[in-house]
Write a protein that holds these residues in place. Structure first.
Motif, PDB file in Angstrom:
ATOM      1  N   UNK A 263      12.825  -9.981 -12.875  1.00 50.70           N
ATOM      2  CA  UNK A 263      13.675  -8.547 -13.077  1.00 50.70           C
ATOM      3  C   UNK A 263      14.694  -8.556 -14.090  1.00 50.70           C
ATOM      4  N   UNK A 264      15.284  -9.711 -14.518  1.00 45.94           N
ATOM      5  CA  UNK A 264      16.380  -9.544 -15.432  1.00 45.94           C
ATOM      6  C   UNK A 264      15.661  -9.556 -16.795  1.00 45.94           C
ATOM      7  N   UNK A 265      14.548 -10.206 -17.122  1.00 42.35           N
ATOM      8  CA  UNK A 265      13.848 -10.004 -18.293  1.00 42.35           C
ATOM      9  C   UNK A 265      13.383  -8.636 -18.418  1.00 42.35           C
ATOM     10  N   UNK A 266      12.723  -7.995 -17.390  1.00 38.47           N
ATOM     11  CA  UNK A 266      12.338  -6.512 -17.521  1.00 38.47           C
ATOM     12  C   UNK A 266      13.387  -5.666 -17.873  1.00 38.47           C
ATOM     13  N   UNK A 267      14.506  -5.909 -16.958  1.00 40.82           N
ATOM     14  CA  UNK A 267      15.684  -4.803 -17.434  1.00 40.82           C
ATOM     15  C   UNK A 267      16.133  -4.923 -18.915  1.00 40.82           C
TER      16      UNK A 267
END
Length: 85
Positions: free
Chosen positions: A43-47
């Motif tokens: 989720x951090x990478x996608x954000x």
């Protein structure tokens, strides 16, 4: 020996069925922890990708010649600054 081990046929026993209850609990806690860590990482990478792509979109549409301000739908800065339409 576990009660389930005694009643379970030998060919149906798995590694997970051969460990004690305490070890199963530890394995499940590690599995849940690893899954949670991986989910947070994804989720951090996608954000961060969303922010980066939105930044490139803003840079591409804010030049002095075109200056169209027609950003992609879901642009992070448009969504965070303005009400999403």
């Amino acid at each position: 020996m576990d009660k389930n081990m005694e009643t379970m046929p030998k060919n149906k026993q798995t590694h997970f069925s051969m460990v004690s209850g305490k070890e199963k609990e530890v394995i499940m806690k590690k599995l849940i922890l690893n899954t949670t860590k991986n989910l947070i990482l994804i989720l951090t990478v996608v954000f961060l990708l969303w922010i980066l792509i939105s930044w490139f979109d803003i840079v591409a549409h804010n030049d002095p010649w075109r200056g169209s301000h027609e950003y992609m739908p879901g642009n992070a800065f448009s969504v965070l600054v303005h009400e999403y339409d």
